[in-house]
Design a protein around this motif. Structure first.
Motif, PDB file in Angstrom:
ATOM      1  N   SER A 149      -8.780   4.144  -0.204  1.00 24.24           N
ATOM      2  CA  SER A 149      -7.512   3.201  -0.293  1.00 24.24           C
ATOM      3  C   SER A 149      -7.315   3.148  -1.776  1.00 24.24           C
ATOM      4  CB  SER A 149      -8.029   1.856   0.003  1.00 24.24           C
ATOM      5  OG  SER A 149      -8.304   1.623   1.558  1.00 24.24           O
ATOM      6  N   PRO A 150      -5.823   2.999  -2.105  1.00 24.54           N
ATOM      7  CA  PRO A 150      -4.747   2.769  -1.025  1.00 24.54           C
ATOM      8  C   PRO A 150      -4.550   4.046  -0.558  1.00 24.54           C
ATOM      9  CG  PRO A 150      -3.950   2.394  -3.175  1.00 24.54           C
ATOM     10  CD  PRO A 150      -5.222   2.604  -3.510  1.00 24.54           C
ATOM     11  N   ARG A 151      -4.140   4.356   0.892  1.00 26.50           N
ATOM     12  CA  ARG A 151      -3.662   5.440   1.424  1.00 26.50           C
ATOM     13  C   ARG A 151      -2.165   5.298   1.404  1.00 26.50           C
ATOM     14  NH1 ARG A 151      -7.097   5.343   7.073  1.00 26.50           N
ATOM     15  NH2 ARG A 151      -5.780   3.450   7.159  1.00 26.50           N
ATOM     16  N   ILE A 152      -1.455   6.270   1.314  1.00 24.12           N
ATOM     17  CA  ILE A 152       0.086   6.539   1.200  1.00 24.12           C
ATOM     18  C   ILE A 152       0.550   7.468   2.508  1.00 24.12           C
ATOM     19  CG2 ILE A 152       1.897   6.660  -0.070  1.00 24.12           C
ATOM     20  CD1 ILE A 152      -0.051   6.992  -2.619  1.00 24.12           C
ATOM     21  N   PHE A 153       1.171   6.745   3.223  1.00 26.40           N
ATOM     22  CA  PHE A 153       1.835   7.437   4.533  1.00 26.40           C
ATOM     23  C   PHE A 153       3.106   7.805   4.612  1.00 26.40           C
ATOM     24  CE2 PHE A 153      -2.367   5.635   6.140  1.00 26.40           C
ATOM     25  CZ  PHE A 153      -3.240   6.781   5.992  1.00 26.40           C
ATOM     26  N   ALA A 154       3.707   8.328   5.300  1.00 25.20           N
ATOM     27  CA  ALA A 154       5.366   8.406   5.567  1.00 25.20           C
ATOM     28  C   ALA A 154       5.501   8.304   7.083  1.00 25.20           C
ATOM     29  CB  ALA A 154       5.983   9.530   4.896  1.00 25.20           C
ATOM     30  N   THR A 155       6.349   7.855   7.477  1.00 21.57           N
ATOM     31  CA  THR A 155       7.115   8.004   8.813  1.00 21.57           C
ATOM     32  C   THR A 155       8.437   7.673   8.943  1.00 21.57           C
ATOM     33  OG1 THR A 155       6.641   7.007  11.265  1.00 21.57           O
ATOM     34  CG2 THR A 155       6.659   5.255   9.275  1.00 21.57           C
ATOM     35  N   HIS A 156       9.198   8.524  10.086  1.00 23.46           N
ATOM     36  CA  HIS A 156      10.453   8.328  10.324  1.00 23.46           C
ATOM     37  C   HIS A 156      10.576   7.330  11.515  1.00 23.46           C
ATOM     38  CE1 HIS A 156      11.847  10.984   7.346  1.00 23.46           C
ATOM     39  NE2 HIS A 156      11.224  12.072   7.830  1.00 23.46           N
ATOM     40  N   PHE A 157       9.475   6.720  11.950  1.00 19.82           N
ATOM     41  CA  PHE A 157       9.721   5.996  13.255  1.00 19.82           C
ATOM     42  C   PHE A 157      10.496   4.764  13.121  1.00 19.82           C
ATOM     43  CE2 PHE A 157       5.913   7.059  16.098  1.00 19.82           C
ATOM     44  CZ  PHE A 157       6.523   8.253  16.474  1.00 19.82           C
ATOM     45  N   HIS A 158      11.270   4.536  14.142  1.00 21.88           N
ATOM     46  CA  HIS A 158      12.043   3.000  14.117  1.00 21.88           C
ATOM     47  C   HIS A 158      10.840   1.881  14.209  1.00 21.88           C
ATOM     48  CE1 HIS A 158      15.902   4.741  15.786  1.00 21.88           C
ATOM     49  NE2 HIS A 158      15.218   5.637  15.657  1.00 21.88           N
ATOM     50  N   HIS A 159      11.250   0.825  13.887  1.00 24.42           N
ATOM     51  CA  HIS A 159      10.380  -0.232  13.671  1.00 24.42           C
ATOM     52  C   HIS A 159       9.645  -0.423  15.197  1.00 24.42           C
ATOM     53  CE1 HIS A 159       9.163  -4.780  13.648  1.00 24.42           C
ATOM     54  NE2 HIS A 159       8.789  -4.148  12.687  1.00 24.42           N
TER      55      HIS A 159
ATOM     56  N   THR B 149      11.541   5.978   6.562  1.00 25.84           N
ATOM     57  CA  THR B 149      12.846   6.320   6.119  1.00 25.84           C
ATOM     58  C   THR B 149      13.491   6.952   7.251  1.00 25.84           C
ATOM     59  OG1 THR B 149      12.113   8.547   5.552  1.00 25.84           O
ATOM     60  CG2 THR B 149      12.437   7.067   3.669  1.00 25.84           C
ATOM     61  N   TYR B 150      14.711   6.888   7.504  1.00 26.28           N
ATOM     62  CA  TYR B 150      15.271   7.654   8.395  1.00 26.28           C
ATOM     63  C   TYR B 150      15.459   9.161   7.759  1.00 26.28           C
ATOM     64  CZ  TYR B 150      18.985   9.657  11.657  1.00 26.28           C
ATOM     65  OH  TYR B 150      19.574  10.259  12.701  1.00 26.28           O
ATOM     66  N   PRO B 151      15.442  10.350   8.351  1.00 32.07           N
ATOM     67  CA  PRO B 151      15.540  11.543   7.682  1.00 32.07           C
ATOM     68  C   PRO B 151      16.403  11.620   6.689  1.00 32.07           C
ATOM     69  CG  PRO B 151      14.783  11.768  10.169  1.00 32.07           C
ATOM     70  CD  PRO B 151      15.288  10.382   9.808  1.00 32.07           C
ATOM     71  N   LYS B 152      16.312  12.508   5.789  1.00 36.51           N
ATOM     72  CA  LYS B 152      17.268  12.781   4.546  1.00 36.51           C
ATOM     73  C   LYS B 152      17.655  11.415   3.836  1.00 36.51           C
ATOM     74  CE  LYS B 152      17.699  16.423   4.536  1.00 36.51           C
ATOM     75  NZ  LYS B 152      16.199  17.258   4.081  1.00 36.51           N
ATOM     76  N   SER B 153      17.064  10.489   3.638  1.00 35.53           N
ATOM     77  CA  SER B 153      17.194   9.365   3.155  1.00 35.53           C
ATOM     78  C   SER B 153      16.605   9.081   1.682  1.00 35.53           C
ATOM     79  CB  SER B 153      17.028   8.212   4.037  1.00 35.53           C
ATOM     80  OG  SER B 153      17.936   8.296   4.979  1.00 35.53           O
ATOM     81  N   GLY B 154      15.618  10.195   1.228  1.00 35.25           N
ATOM     82  CA  GLY B 154      14.837   9.895   0.057  1.00 35.25           C
ATOM     83  C   GLY B 154      13.418   9.982   0.268  1.00 35.25           C
ATOM     84  N   THR B 155      12.885  10.576   1.368  1.00 33.00           N
ATOM     85  CA  THR B 155      11.740  10.618   1.684  1.00 33.00           C
ATOM     86  C   THR B 155      10.603  11.529   0.756  1.00 33.00           C
ATOM     87  OG1 THR B 155      12.249  10.842   3.913  1.00 33.00           O
ATOM     88  CG2 THR B 155       9.828  11.019   3.633  1.00 33.00           C
ATOM     89  N   THR B 156      11.278  12.655   0.477  1.00 29.45           N
ATOM     90  CA  THR B 156      10.508  13.479  -0.457  1.00 29.45           C
ATOM     91  C   THR B 156      10.510  12.877  -1.946  1.00 29.45           C
ATOM     92  OG1 THR B 156      11.292  15.502   0.673  1.00 29.45           O
ATOM     93  CG2 THR B 156      10.583  15.851  -1.593  1.00 29.45           C
ATOM     94  N   TRP B 157      11.442  12.132  -2.255  1.00 25.93           N
ATOM     95  CA  TRP B 157      11.465  11.443  -3.690  1.00 25.93           C
ATOM     96  C   TRP B 157      10.632  10.441  -3.661  1.00 25.93           C
ATOM     97  CZ3 TRP B 157      16.723   8.976  -5.663  1.00 25.93           C
ATOM     98  CH2 TRP B 157      16.947   8.894  -6.837  1.00 25.93           C
ATOM     99  N   MET B 158      10.592   9.536  -2.540  1.00 23.43           N
ATOM    100  CA  MET B 158       9.367   8.659  -2.492  1.00 23.43           C
ATOM    101  C   MET B 158       8.002   9.064  -2.501  1.00 23.43           C
ATOM    102  SD  MET B 158      10.499   5.548  -2.691  1.00 23.43           S
ATOM    103  CE  MET B 158       9.648   4.365  -1.988  1.00 23.43           C
ATOM    104  N   GLN B 159       7.702  10.375  -1.941  1.00 15.56           N
ATOM    105  CA  GLN B 159       6.527  10.941  -1.746  1.00 15.56           C
ATOM    106  C   GLN B 159       5.925  11.317  -3.062  1.00 15.56           C
ATOM    107  OE1 GLN B 159       7.836  13.358   1.515  1.00 15.56           O
ATOM    108  NE2 GLN B 159       6.054  13.362   2.459  1.00 15.56           N
ATOM    109  N   GLU B 160       6.950  11.664  -4.160  1.00 22.14           N
ATOM    110  CA  GLU B 160       6.766  11.827  -5.520  1.00 22.14           C
ATOM    111  C   GLU B 160       6.414  10.754  -6.310  1.00 22.14           C
ATOM    112  OE1 GLU B 160       6.938  15.634  -8.076  1.00 22.14           O
ATOM    113  OE2 GLU B 160       6.996  15.107  -5.906  1.00 22.14           O
ATOM    114  N   ILE B 161       7.373   9.640  -6.183  1.00 21.09           N
ATOM    115  CA  ILE B 161       7.405   8.383  -6.807  1.00 21.09           C
ATOM    116  C   ILE B 161       6.107   7.447  -6.657  1.00 21.09           C
ATOM    117  CG2 ILE B 161       8.269   5.815  -7.482  1.00 21.09           C
ATOM    118  CD1 ILE B 161      11.110   7.542  -6.866  1.00 21.09           C
ATOM    119  N   VAL B 162       5.872   7.297  -5.404  1.00 16.60           N
ATOM    120  CA  VAL B 162       4.659   6.149  -4.930  1.00 16.60           C
ATOM    121  C   VAL B 162       3.256   6.670  -5.541  1.00 16.60           C
ATOM    122  CG1 VAL B 162       3.586   5.157  -2.999  1.00 16.60           C
ATOM    123  CG2 VAL B 162       6.035   5.365  -3.247  1.00 16.60           C
TER     124      VAL B 162
END
Length: 287
Positions: free
Chosen positions: A94-104, A42-55
């Motif tokens: 596995s499966p490991r779940i990670f987050a990043t705000h990096f551009h592609h 995600t770009y910051p403030k685009s739903g990251t925390t939400w996805m960290q809950e859902i996934v």
């Protein structure tokens, strides 16, 4: 602290020195992905925390234990942040779940070789801007945003943490490995969370009953998730995030920008958006 002390430039993008020290960026650059890793981008403030809950709930097939007992920054850690080094991620099952705000283009060599599964979430940049403005007011490791006009200049220029929203979104929409990426929009998740949970589950190869989908969606409605101390950042010391100034999980709604933008600001934002996104073919719900 001054802007020069708080920020550094990594691969052409501003990062915060306190959260992204050099040893953390080196760790990420050398990190080895697995094919079944799940990466929330995600770009910051685009739903990251939400996805960290859902996934994690999709992966656990509705078992609430991981989201009620482990802080989200350890449950789904950002690979570029300082805590990743401490979490023995190589030993995680596995499966490991990670987050990043990096551009592609900022992803490491292992990412491009392995091509793990990516959930890429986008949000109306006007709402991202408002959420970011409030976040900069309460987070001590970020530069004070100044006035809304001043912060808008930085946001539109990309001279803030993680750079330009426009560049970030376009970099991931133009990714070559799109068969490994599920594109999601925050607004669609707001309008039909159950459908989004089902879409995520299908992408991750999980066959969930309607009852489990309902359970996950109910837990992850914003007002319910906001009460989860493992996800609402209430565990973070006040000297880092002063939630008396602004709550980390603030409103979680669509269109809050309309309560904050002046006519001049809306016109300025629209002009930049139309110019920067003119060649993008993706159909956004906010257009």
């Amino acid at each position: 602290m001054s802007e020069s002390e708080l920020f550094m430039v990594h691969k052409g993008v501003f990062l915060t020195t306190l959260v992204h020290p050099a040893e953390s960026l080196k760790y990420y650059e050398d990190f080895t992905f697995r094919p079944d890793d799940i990466l929330i981008v995600t770009y910051p403030k685009s739903g990251t925390t939400w996805m960290q809950e859902i996934v994690p709930l999709v992966v656990s097939e509705g078992d609430l234990t991981p989201v009620l007992t482990v802080p989200n920054w350890d449950r789904v850690p950002w690979l570029e942040e300082h805590r990743a080094i401490l979490l023995s991620l190589e030993q995680r099952a596995s499966p490991r779940i990670f987050a990043t705000h990096f551009h592609h283009q900022m992803m490491n060599p292992s990412y491009f070789k392995i091509k793990p599964r990516v959930l890429y979430v986008m949000r109306n940049p006007k709402d991202v801007f408002i959420s970011s403005y409030h976040f900069h007011e309460m987070a001590s490791f970020l530069v004070s945003p100044g006035t809304q006009d001043e912060f808008m200049e930085k946001f539109l220029d990309g001279t803030i943490m993680f750079g330009s929203w426009f560049d970030h979104v376009k970099s991931w929409l133009n990714a070559g490995e799109q068969e490994h990426i599920l594109y999601l929009c925050y607004e669609d998740m707001i309008s039909d969370l159950k459908a989004s949970v089902e879409k995520i589950a299908t992408f991750l190869g999980k066959s969930l009953s309607s009852e489990v989908v309902e359970k996950i969606a109910d837990h992850c409605v914003f007002k319910n998730m906001k009460q989860n101390k493992m996800s609402n950042y209430s565990l973070v010391p006040e000297e880092f995030m002063d939630q008396k100034k602004s709550e980390f999980l603030r409103k979680g709604i669509v269109g809050d920008w309309k309560n904050h933008f002046s006519t001049a600001q809306e016109q300025k934002f629209n002009a930049v958006y139309q110019e920067k996104m003119k060649d993008v073919k993706f159909s956004f719900p906010w257009d």
